[in-house]
Design a protein around this motif. Structure first.
Motif, PDB file in Angstrom:
ATOM      1  N   MET A 149      14.632  45.672  52.597  1.00  0.00           N
ATOM      2  CA  MET A 149      14.810  45.150  51.248  1.00  0.00           C
ATOM      3  C   MET A 149      15.718  43.920  51.209  1.00  0.00           C
ATOM      4  SD  MET A 149      12.887  47.129  49.496  1.00  0.00           S
ATOM      5  CE  MET A 149      13.340  46.634  47.844  1.00  0.00           C
ATOM      6  N   GLY A 150      16.369  43.616  52.330  1.00  0.00           N
ATOM      7  CA  GLY A 150      17.306  42.492  52.342  1.00  0.00           C
ATOM      8  C   GLY A 150      18.573  42.780  51.565  1.00  0.00           C
ATOM      9  N   TRP A 151      18.996  44.054  51.542  1.00  0.00           N
ATOM     10  CA  TRP A 151      20.168  44.479  50.782  1.00  0.00           C
ATOM     11  C   TRP A 151      21.363  44.712  51.714  1.00  0.00           C
ATOM     12  CZ3 TRP A 151      17.466  49.056  47.816  1.00  0.00           C
ATOM     13  CH2 TRP A 151      16.602  48.531  46.837  1.00  0.00           C
ATOM     14  N   LEU A 152      22.544  44.348  51.240  1.00  0.00           N
ATOM     15  CA  LEU A 152      23.785  44.646  51.954  1.00  0.00           C
ATOM     16  C   LEU A 152      24.827  45.104  50.941  1.00  0.00           C
ATOM     17  CD1 LEU A 152      25.124  44.465  54.839  1.00  0.00           C
ATOM     18  CD2 LEU A 152      26.124  42.323  54.032  1.00  0.00           C
ATOM     19  N   PHE A 153      25.282  46.348  51.097  1.00  0.00           N
ATOM     20  CA  PHE A 153      26.309  46.908  50.219  1.00  0.00           C
ATOM     21  C   PHE A 153      27.654  46.704  50.920  1.00  0.00           C
ATOM     22  CE2 PHE A 153      22.347  48.740  49.039  1.00  0.00           C
ATOM     23  CZ  PHE A 153      22.411  48.900  47.663  1.00  0.00           C
ATOM     24  N   THR A 154      28.496  45.839  50.334  1.00  0.00           N
ATOM     25  CA  THR A 154      29.645  45.290  51.056  1.00  0.00           C
ATOM     26  C   THR A 154      30.986  45.911  50.703  1.00  0.00           C
ATOM     27  OG1 THR A 154      29.784  43.524  49.401  1.00  0.00           O
ATOM     28  CG2 THR A 154      28.538  43.054  51.415  1.00  0.00           C
ATOM     29  N   GLY A 155      31.029  46.878  49.780  1.00  0.00           N
ATOM     30  CA  GLY A 155      32.325  47.461  49.429  1.00  0.00           C
ATOM     31  C   GLY A 155      33.289  46.382  48.992  1.00  0.00           C
ATOM     32  N   ASP A 156      34.393  46.208  49.741  1.00  0.00           N
ATOM     33  CA  ASP A 156      35.390  45.186  49.423  1.00  0.00           C
ATOM     34  C   ASP A 156      35.411  44.045  50.445  1.00  0.00           C
ATOM     35  OD1 ASP A 156      36.163  46.415  47.122  1.00  0.00           O
ATOM     36  OD2 ASP A 156      38.051  47.194  47.891  1.00  0.00           O
ATOM     37  N   LEU A 157      34.368  43.914  51.226  1.00  0.00           N
ATOM     38  CA  LEU A 157      34.343  42.839  52.216  1.00  0.00           C
ATOM     39  C   LEU A 157      34.219  41.471  51.551  1.00  0.00           C
ATOM     40  CD1 LEU A 157      34.252  42.109  55.258  1.00  0.00           C
ATOM     41  CD2 LEU A 157      31.756  42.206  55.088  1.00  0.00           C
ATOM     42  N   TYR A 158      33.470  41.399  50.452  1.00  0.00           N
ATOM     43  CA  TYR A 158      33.271  40.097  49.795  1.00  0.00           C
ATOM     44  C   TYR A 158      34.212  39.920  48.594  1.00  0.00           C
ATOM     45  CZ  TYR A 158      31.406  36.379  46.942  1.00  0.00           C
ATOM     46  OH  TYR A 158      31.290  35.250  46.171  1.00  0.00           O
ATOM     47  N   VAL A 159      33.980  40.578  47.509  1.00  0.00           N
ATOM     48  CA  VAL A 159      34.715  40.513  46.233  1.00  0.00           C
ATOM     49  C   VAL A 159      34.598  39.131  45.581  1.00  0.00           C
ATOM     50  CG1 VAL A 159      36.874  40.921  44.991  1.00  0.00           C
ATOM     51  CG2 VAL A 159      36.287  42.354  46.964  1.00  0.00           C
ATOM     52  N   SER A 160      35.040  38.065  46.285  1.00  0.00           N
ATOM     53  CA  SER A 160      34.926  36.710  45.751  1.00  0.00           C
ATOM     54  C   SER A 160      34.938  35.711  46.900  1.00  0.00           C
ATOM     55  CB  SER A 160      36.068  36.403  44.778  1.00  0.00           C
ATOM     56  OG  SER A 160      37.313  36.397  45.458  1.00  0.00           O
ATOM     57  N   ARG A 161      34.523  34.474  46.607  1.00  0.00           N
ATOM     58  CA  ARG A 161      34.503  33.437  47.644  1.00  0.00           C
ATOM     59  C   ARG A 161      35.906  33.097  48.118  1.00  0.00           C
ATOM     60  NH1 ARG A 161      29.589  29.693  47.224  1.00  0.00           N
ATOM     61  NH2 ARG A 161      28.313  30.510  45.533  1.00  0.00           N
ATOM     62  N   ARG A 162      36.855  33.083  47.197  1.00  0.00           N
ATOM     63  CA  ARG A 162      38.224  32.655  47.520  1.00  0.00           C
ATOM     64  C   ARG A 162      39.199  33.781  47.213  1.00  0.00           C
ATOM     65  NH1 ARG A 162      42.761  30.072  45.404  1.00  0.00           N
ATOM     66  NH2 ARG A 162      43.686  28.509  46.802  1.00  0.00           N
ATOM     67  N   GLN A 163      39.863  34.275  48.235  1.00  0.00           N
ATOM     68  CA  GLN A 163      40.797  35.383  48.084  1.00  0.00           C
ATOM     69  C   GLN A 163      42.221  34.846  48.075  1.00  0.00           C
ATOM     70  OE1 GLN A 163      39.879  38.683  50.646  1.00  0.00           O
ATOM     71  NE2 GLN A 163      41.985  39.441  50.663  1.00  0.00           N
ATOM     72  N   VAL A 164      43.049  35.337  47.160  1.00  0.00           N
ATOM     73  CA  VAL A 164      44.424  34.835  47.073  1.00  0.00           C
ATOM     74  C   VAL A 164      45.466  35.925  47.290  1.00  0.00           C
ATOM     75  CG1 VAL A 164      43.838  32.871  45.621  1.00  0.00           C
ATOM     76  CG2 VAL A 164      44.412  35.057  44.546  1.00  0.00           C
ATOM     77  N   VAL A 165      45.053  37.189  47.344  1.00  0.00           N
ATOM     78  CA  VAL A 165      45.987  38.281  47.656  1.00  0.00           C
ATOM     79  C   VAL A 165      45.309  39.264  48.599  1.00  0.00           C
ATOM     80  CG1 VAL A 165      47.355  38.157  45.537  1.00  0.00           C
ATOM     81  CG2 VAL A 165      45.282  39.554  45.577  1.00  0.00           C
ATOM     82  N   ALA A 166      46.121  39.985  49.373  1.00  0.00           N
ATOM     83  CA  ALA A 166      45.605  41.001  50.289  1.00  0.00           C
ATOM     84  C   ALA A 166      46.579  42.172  50.309  1.00  0.00           C
ATOM     85  CB  ALA A 166      45.446  40.441  51.699  1.00  0.00           C
ATOM     86  N   PHE A 167      46.041  43.383  50.533  1.00  0.00           N
ATOM     87  CA  PHE A 167      46.897  44.549  50.706  1.00  0.00           C
ATOM     88  C   PHE A 167      47.696  44.423  51.998  1.00  0.00           C
ATOM     89  CE2 PHE A 167      44.120  47.181  47.792  1.00  0.00           C
ATOM     90  CZ  PHE A 167      45.131  47.459  46.893  1.00  0.00           C
ATOM     91  N   LYS A 168      48.773  45.167  52.082  1.00  0.00           N
ATOM     92  CA  LYS A 168      49.664  45.083  53.233  1.00  0.00           C
ATOM     93  C   LYS A 168      48.989  45.515  54.526  1.00  0.00           C
ATOM     94  CE  LYS A 168      51.704  49.638  52.302  1.00  0.00           C
ATOM     95  NZ  LYS A 168      52.951  50.378  51.985  1.00  0.00           N
TER      96      LYS A 168
END
Length: 260
Positions: A149-168
Motif C-alpha cells: 500500500m506504500g504506507w509507513l506508520f512512523t510513531g514519533d520518528l517524523y512529527v514535523s520537518r523541523r524539530q526544536v526540542v527533544a526529550f532527554k
C-alpha cells in the motif's frame, strides 16, 4: 474525536490531549483490525467508544511513551487482544508511570500493562506490516511498513520537518540513521502519531533528515571553535521554547545539541 476514513480498511482518529494551554494533538490508526498506538490515558474516555465499536484484533505500539500507550492496560484487560511492544520495553511497560507535572497535565500517567513481544511482522486479513527498528525518539522505537500500500506508520520518528526540542533520552544521531534506513523502503504516505497523514511522506522525511544533518554539521563546527554545549545551544536556538521552560529542560533544544 475526529474520525477520518483514509481507505476502506483504514481509519485515522484525532483528538487533543491535555488542558489549556498544555494541549497537544494525538492520532491513532486502525488498519483492518490492527490498532497502531492508543493515545494517552488523558483521552481514554474519548477513545473507549471507538475501541469498543471497531473490530480490533491486536494492538501494535511504536514505543512505550505514555502518549502512545495510555490505553494499553485498559485494552489488554477489556478487549483481551495481543498488545505488541518492542521486547526491550516490556519490563518498563509493566510498571505504571510517575510523570513530571507537565506530562501529567498533557498526557496523564498510564497504568502498567503486560505487553507481548513484537513479532517480525503483523499480518491481518488484507495487509502485512513489517516491523522496522527506528530508534531515535526512543531507543526501542519501531515503525510499521505496509509495502503493497506504500504506507509507513512512523510513531514519533517524523512529527514535523523541523524539530526544536527533544526529550532527554532522545538521540538525534540514531534518528538520522533510522531515517536514512527507512528512506530505502518503498512508501509514499506516512502516518504520524501527532501530525497525521502525509501523502508526500518520503519528501517530508527527507526534509527532516536534511535538517538534522545540517544541525549535526553546525554543532560539530562550533565544537571545533571550542564552544560548550550550552553556548552552542544559545547560538543555534536563541529563542526560548515554552516547552523547555515548562519541562525544566527535560524537553529542550539542548538535548538535541548534546546528541549530535
Amino acid at each position: 474525536m475526529k474520525i477520518e476514513t483514509i481507505d476502506c480498511n483504514l481509519i485515522a482518529a484525532y483528538t487533543k490531549s491535555g488542558i489549556f494551554p498544555y494541549k497537544l494533538g494525538i492520532y491513532l490508526y486502525i488498519a483492518d483490525g490492527l490498532l497502531i498506538d492508543t493515545g494517552s490515558a488523558a483521552i481514554l474516555k474519548k477513545t473507549k467508544f471507538l475501541l469498543k465499536k471497531e473490530n480490533i484484533n491486536c494492538l501494535a505500539l511504536t514505543h512505550v511513551h505514555e502518549d502512545h500507550t495510555g490505553a494499553a492496560a485498559w485494552i489488554k484487560e477489556n478487549l483481551k487482544i495481543p498488545v505488541y511492544l518492542n521486547n526491550n520495553s516490556i519490563t518498563e511497560a509493566s510498571m505504571g508511570t510517575k510523570l513530571p507535572l507537565y506530562r501529567k497535565l498533557v498526557w496523564g500517567d498510564r497504568e502498567g500493562f503486560a505487553a507481548d513481544p513484537m513479532p517480525a511482522f503483523i499480518e491481518t486479513e488484507k495487509y502485512k506490516f513489517d516491523v522496522i527498528d527506528a530508534p531515535g525518539h526512543h531507543k526501542d522505537h519501531v515503525a510499521f511498513h505496509e509495502k503493497s500500500m506504500g504506507w509507513l506508520f512512523t510513531g514519533d520518528l517524523y512529527v514535523s520537518r523541523r524539530q526544536v526540542v527533544a526529550f532527554k533520552d532522545e538521540n538525534i544521531n540514531d534518528a538520522i540513521n533510522s531515517i536514512k534506513k527507512i528512506l530505502n523502503l518503498d512508501f509514499d504516505t506516512i502516518f504520524c502519531g501527532h501530525s497525521g497523514v502525509h501523502k508526500n511522506g518520503r519528501e517530508k522525511l527527507k526534509s527532516k533528515l536534511d535538517y538534522f544533518v545540517k544541525l549535526q554539521g553546525e554543532v560539530r563546527e562550533l565544537e571545533k571553535e571550542g564552544l560548550g554545549y550550552k553556548e552552542i545551544n544559545r547560538r543555534l536556538f536563541p529563542k526560548k521554547n515554552l516547552w523547555s521552560i515548562i519541562s525544566r529542560g527535560e524537553w529542550s533544544s539542548l538535548n538535541m545539541v548534546k546528541t549530535v
